[in-house]
Design an enzyme around this catalytic site. Sequence first.
Site, PDB file in Angstrom:
ATOM      1  CE  LYS A 195      -2.024   2.329   3.318  1.00  0.00           C
ATOM      2  NZ  LYS A 195      -2.645   2.636   4.574  1.00  0.00           N
ATOM      3  CG  ASP A 228      -7.508   4.348   2.795  1.00  0.00           C
ATOM      4  OD1 ASP A 228      -8.486   3.990   2.090  1.00  0.00           O
ATOM      5  OD2 ASP A 228      -7.465   5.462   3.339  1.00  0.00           O
TER       6      ASP A 228
END
Length: 232
Positions: free
Chosen positions: A139, A158
């Site tokens: 991420k 997220d």
Amino acid sequence: MKTPAKKQPKTPAKSLRGTLAPDRIAAILRGLDEAYPNVVCALTHRSPWELLVATILSAQCTDVRVNMVTPELFKRFPTPQKMMLASLPDLEALIRTTGFFHNKAKSIQGAARKIVEEFHGQVPQTLAELITIPGAARKTANVVLGVCFGEAEGVVVDTHVFRIARRLALAKRDTPQKVEQELMRILPQDRWIAFSHQLIHHGRQVCDARKPRCAQCNLEQLCTSKDKTWSS
Ligand code: SF4
């Protein structure tokens, strides 16, 4: 850097087939563009290095809180070279309010060391290299690649993207990694970067985790989430 060849989309799960009609996806993307036309990354930064550190600090923490600590952190330790030589207690004191500060201090110092020793002091520009940096999982790597280098190698998932993609029935699986794969299959690659930023803004402003403000949501007519608080 070469953009990876696009994979052929796999057939979506049965329960999502109707909701993944190209027209519906296009309407959602249009709605997001209308609501959030000029989205930028919410983490304040002046360089790939600062964004990398800010993203590591943002784990389990709000961007607002991270933006409160990074000015002083980068004033004291403006470069990977300087942060590598910082004392851990000093780093911990500066980032304490972001939570998990022992681990985060080790991560950002380890990241600094790796960048100095293996990448000539520069944040690398490939996913494969970025994920070798302490504290930088996929991420984080996607955030840095997308925001700083305009490279869409994945979709940043997220907590907001994970929740809203599922509420909008664009994804149904139960981990961020799996949801990222689902989104990569259905979204045009040139939308991957903006889509994440837009959903993050939507999550903060409208599609709240506990009480989504559906009456104010311009995607409401496209949403059949069981979490809806209002229906037209
Ligand atoms: S209608 Fe409600 S649940 Fe659906 S995306 Fe909008 S705010 Fe979120």
